[in-house]
Motif scaffolding. Sequence first.
Motif, short mmCIF file in Angstrom:
data_model
loop_
_atom_site.label_atom_id
_atom_site.label_comp_id
_atom_site.label_asym_id
_atom_site.label_seq_id
_atom_site.Cartn_x
_atom_site.Cartn_y
_atom_site.Cartn_z
N TRP A 22 0.98 -10.61 1.88
CA TRP A 22 1.65 -9.32 2.13
C TRP A 22 1.76 -8.96 3.61
O TRP A 22 2.26 -7.91 3.96
N LEU A 25 5.18 -8.05 4.77
CA LEU A 25 5.69 -6.83 4.14
C LEU A 25 5.12 -5.58 4.78
O LEU A 25 5.48 -4.47 4.39
N VAL A 27 2.08 -4.37 4.51
CA VAL A 27 1.33 -3.66 3.48
C VAL A 27 -0.10 -4.15 3.52
O VAL A 27 -0.35 -5.36 3.55
N GLU A 31 -3.18 -0.76 -0.04
CA GLU A 31 -1.89 -0.14 -0.36
C GLU A 31 -1.15 -0.92 -1.44
O GLU A 31 -0.58 -0.33 -2.36
N GLY A 32 -1.17 -2.24 -1.34
CA GLY A 32 -0.50 -3.07 -2.33
C GLY A 32 -1.10 -2.92 -3.72
O GLY A 32 -0.39 -2.79 -4.71
N LYS A 35 -0.11 0.38 -5.18
CA LYS A 35 1.26 0.34 -5.71
C LYS A 35 1.31 -0.41 -7.04
O LYS A 35 1.98 0.01 -7.98
N ARG A 61 9.82 -1.80 -9.95
CA ARG A 61 10.63 -1.23 -8.87
C ARG A 61 10.75 -2.25 -7.74
O ARG A 61 9.94 -3.16 -7.64
N SER A 63 9.97 -2.22 -4.63
CA SER A 63 8.78 -2.38 -3.78
C SER A 63 7.72 -3.24 -4.48
O SER A 63 7.05 -4.06 -3.85
N ARG A 66 8.85 -6.97 -4.58
CA ARG A 66 8.57 -7.68 -3.32
C ARG A 66 7.12 -8.16 -3.25
O ARG A 66 6.84 -9.25 -2.76
N LEU A 67 6.19 -7.32 -3.75
CA LEU A 67 4.78 -7.73 -3.76
C LEU A 67 4.57 -8.95 -4.66
O LEU A 67 3.89 -9.90 -4.28
#
Length: 99
Positions: A22, A25, A27, A31-32, A35, A61, A63, A66-67
């Motif tokens: 990450w 990104l 992040v 935080e990841g 989410k 979603r 975001s 992407r993770l």
Amino acid sequence: TRGHVFVVMLAYLIRRKLADAWRDLDVTVEEGLKKLSTLCAMEHEINGNQTGGMLSVPQPRPSLARLFSALTITPPSALPRRTGHVDSRRKLPSRRKSK
């Protein structure tokens, strides 16, 4: 002691893998994970009946996608329904067989 060291090192390796994946990104691991904790499964009912014993997972979603993509993970579209029982300390003595 060896078991504790194993668990701590495994957690460290997982955290490091997440941080590396990450990094681009922008992040942090905390935080990841926060989410990712918002992703949930949905139970479907038709006329009051549960359908198929499965839980569906909605499309993440962007975001979250992407993770997952950074980790090269494809999230499942469905999860099996759990049928096991979980007992707390209060309930466990009443469920034990008396001698």
